[in-house]
Design a protein around this motif. Structure first.
Motif, mmCIF file in Angstrom:
data_model
loop_
_atom_site.group_PDB
_atom_site.id
_atom_site.type_symbol
_atom_site.label_atom_id
_atom_site.label_comp_id
_atom_site.label_asym_id
_atom_site.label_seq_id
_atom_site.Cartn_x
_atom_site.Cartn_y
_atom_site.Cartn_z
ATOM 1 N N GLU A 157 68.997 58.823 -5.397
ATOM 2 C CA GLU A 157 68.189 57.653 -4.743
ATOM 3 C C GLU A 157 67.170 58.188 -3.949
ATOM 4 O O GLU A 157 67.066 59.245 -3.479
ATOM 5 C CB GLU A 157 69.275 57.114 -3.883
ATOM 6 C CG GLU A 157 70.602 56.517 -4.377
ATOM 7 C CD GLU A 157 70.277 54.810 -4.966
ATOM 8 O OE1 GLU A 157 69.264 54.214 -4.487
ATOM 9 O OE2 GLU A 157 70.983 54.445 -5.747
ATOM 10 N N LEU A 158 65.818 57.512 -4.349
ATOM 11 C CA LEU A 158 64.682 57.954 -3.799
ATOM 12 C C LEU A 158 64.289 56.824 -2.666
ATOM 13 O O LEU A 158 64.004 55.696 -2.928
ATOM 14 C CB LEU A 158 63.747 58.333 -4.744
ATOM 15 C CG LEU A 158 63.927 59.356 -5.924
ATOM 16 C CD1 LEU A 158 62.693 59.509 -6.855
ATOM 17 C CD2 LEU A 158 64.350 60.590 -5.146
ATOM 18 N N TYR A 159 63.709 57.512 -1.664
ATOM 19 C CA TYR A 159 62.932 56.654 -0.512
ATOM 20 C C TYR A 159 61.618 57.462 -0.110
ATOM 21 O O TYR A 159 61.712 58.739 -0.137
ATOM 22 C CB TYR A 159 63.703 56.345 0.569
ATOM 23 C CG TYR A 159 64.963 55.297 0.571
ATOM 24 C CD1 TYR A 159 64.659 54.092 1.217
ATOM 25 C CD2 TYR A 159 66.197 55.545 -0.227
ATOM 26 C CE1 TYR A 159 65.644 53.184 0.854
ATOM 27 C CE2 TYR A 159 67.206 54.539 -0.335
ATOM 28 C CZ TYR A 159 66.846 53.152 0.386
ATOM 29 O OH TYR A 159 67.621 52.289 0.086
ATOM 30 N N ILE A 160 60.668 56.606 0.214
ATOM 31 C CA ILE A 160 59.244 57.118 0.662
ATOM 32 C C ILE A 160 59.488 56.969 2.233
ATOM 33 O O ILE A 160 59.365 55.838 2.672
ATOM 34 C CB ILE A 160 58.156 56.960 0.201
ATOM 35 C CG1 ILE A 160 58.184 57.100 -1.608
ATOM 36 C CG2 ILE A 160 56.813 57.358 0.523
ATOM 37 C CD1 ILE A 160 58.260 58.291 -1.893
ATOM 38 N N VAL A 161 59.158 58.077 3.087
ATOM 39 C CA VAL A 161 59.122 57.702 4.488
ATOM 40 C C VAL A 161 57.960 58.638 4.831
ATOM 41 O O VAL A 161 57.939 59.725 5.052
ATOM 42 C CB VAL A 161 60.439 58.714 5.398
ATOM 43 C CG1 VAL A 161 60.384 58.407 6.826
ATOM 44 C CG2 VAL A 161 61.673 57.814 4.633
ATOM 45 N N THR A 162 56.803 57.820 5.217
ATOM 46 C CA THR A 162 55.620 58.185 5.332
ATOM 47 C C THR A 162 54.880 57.482 6.628
ATOM 48 O O THR A 162 55.006 56.393 6.777
ATOM 49 C CB THR A 162 54.742 58.034 4.222
ATOM 50 O OG1 THR A 162 53.335 58.717 4.224
ATOM 51 C CG2 THR A 162 54.643 56.739 3.605
ATOM 52 N N SER A 191 56.605 51.521 10.341
ATOM 53 C CA SER A 191 57.885 51.428 10.108
ATOM 54 C C SER A 191 58.783 51.922 11.143
ATOM 55 O O SER A 191 59.882 51.779 11.385
ATOM 56 C CB SER A 191 58.331 52.031 8.837
ATOM 57 O OG SER A 191 57.843 51.381 7.776
ATOM 58 N N GLY A 192 58.082 52.714 12.102
ATOM 59 C CA GLY A 192 58.660 53.330 13.112
ATOM 60 C C GLY A 192 58.642 54.744 13.181
ATOM 61 O O GLY A 192 58.357 55.154 11.953
ATOM 62 N N PRO A 193 59.100 55.587 13.982
ATOM 63 C CA PRO A 193 59.335 57.153 13.843
ATOM 64 C C PRO A 193 60.104 57.439 12.652
ATOM 65 O O PRO A 193 61.142 56.593 12.541
ATOM 66 C CB PRO A 193 59.685 57.448 15.146
ATOM 67 C CG PRO A 193 59.451 56.505 16.143
ATOM 68 C CD PRO A 193 59.563 55.077 15.175
#
Length: 271
Positions: A157-162, A191-193
């Motif tokens: 499962e892939l998420y981008i957190v940037t 999106s927040g810290p």
């Protein structure tokens, strides 16, 4: 059925965007502070872009690129100096690289700047570049070797957190990697810290029982994760191909939770 979830930073992990971000920042700085660039020739632009490549590891959020451009201008041309930081004797690129977190608040105060207008300007310049010359904007970015295939064939499962604005990350994933992630899988600027985003991802009922992995190129961000007990179950990695320094990689090796990651190993992990 997948058993692993990867939260991936974008710039410095998937994408080398330094050429694009430096060029966009220079364009935006000329709009924000046009008087500083009067009668400057193209050699100054080239020098700034070169220095921005060196300074890229200090940038956490895109608008900081504008501040760096202005600071470089003030270092090079003493008559335009308007900050106590640039007026200090012997300020060098190396000193900025080591002390940016302490220097930035003073610059914002001296120049009477707020982050939100700079964020908006930076985004506007990028949007206009994309509208007028999509191929040129895409060409100023590049995915690191093997990243496109790693993303395409990932079984995790892939998420981008940037901290990049989501629309730019999405456009680059489509154009350079040939993949489209659902909007809820991309956590961008606003999106927040990242620590809080990881908690949100972990708490989703559909993720119960998965192994969690976070790949980042900023040591400071990973140290924040280490300090959060709720995130003790995450495997965390500092990629050694991104925007970090040799000293940061050495420090990371002394922190048991943080694993140094080679790009070849990253590609294998996603598959």
């Amino acid at each position: 059925m997948t058993t692993h979830l990867y939260a991936l930073d974008f710039d410095g992990v998937l994408c080398d965007s330094c050429g694009e971000s430096a060029t966009s920042a220079l364009k935006a700085a000329k709009i924000r502070w046009p008087e500083l660039f009067e009668r400057m020739d193209s050699s100054v632009d080239e020098w700034i872009i070169d220095q921005m490549h060196i300074l890229r590891p200090v940038v956490e959020t895109g608008y900081e690129n504008l501040l760096l451009v202005r600071l470089l201008m003030e270092i090079r041309f003493p008559p335009i100096r308007r900050s106590s930081v640039s007026s200090s004797a012997g300020l060098t690129v190396e000193m900025i690289l080591e002390n940016w977190a302490e220097l930035k608040p003073g610059l914002m105060k001296d120049w009477k700047e707020e982050s939100e207008p700079l964020v908006n300007l930076f985004g506007k310049v990028r949007d206009e570049w994309i509208d007028k010359d999509l191929a040129g904007w895409i060409g100023a970015n590049r995915l690191y070797p093997g990243i496109a295939d790693a993303l395409k064939f990932a079984s995790s499962e892939l998420y981008i957190v940037t901290t990049k604005q989501s629309r730019f990350a999405d456009a680059l994933l489509q154009q350079l990697a040939g993949i489209t992630l659902p909007p809820h899988r991309i956590y961008g600027l606003g999106s927040g810290p990242k620590v809080q985003v990881l908690k949100q991802i972990q708490r989703k009922p559909e993720h119960k029982g998965l192994s969690f992995h976070f790949v980042e190129d900023r040591l400071k961000t990973l140290k924040n994760v280490v300090q959060e007990p709720e995130l003790d179950g995450w495997n965390i990695y500092l990629c050694n191909w991104g925007y970090n320094t040799a000293n940061e990689r050495i420090e990371a090796e002394s922190i048991p939770r943080i694993q140094l990651l080679e790009i070849s190993d990253f590609s294998k992990k996603l598959k």
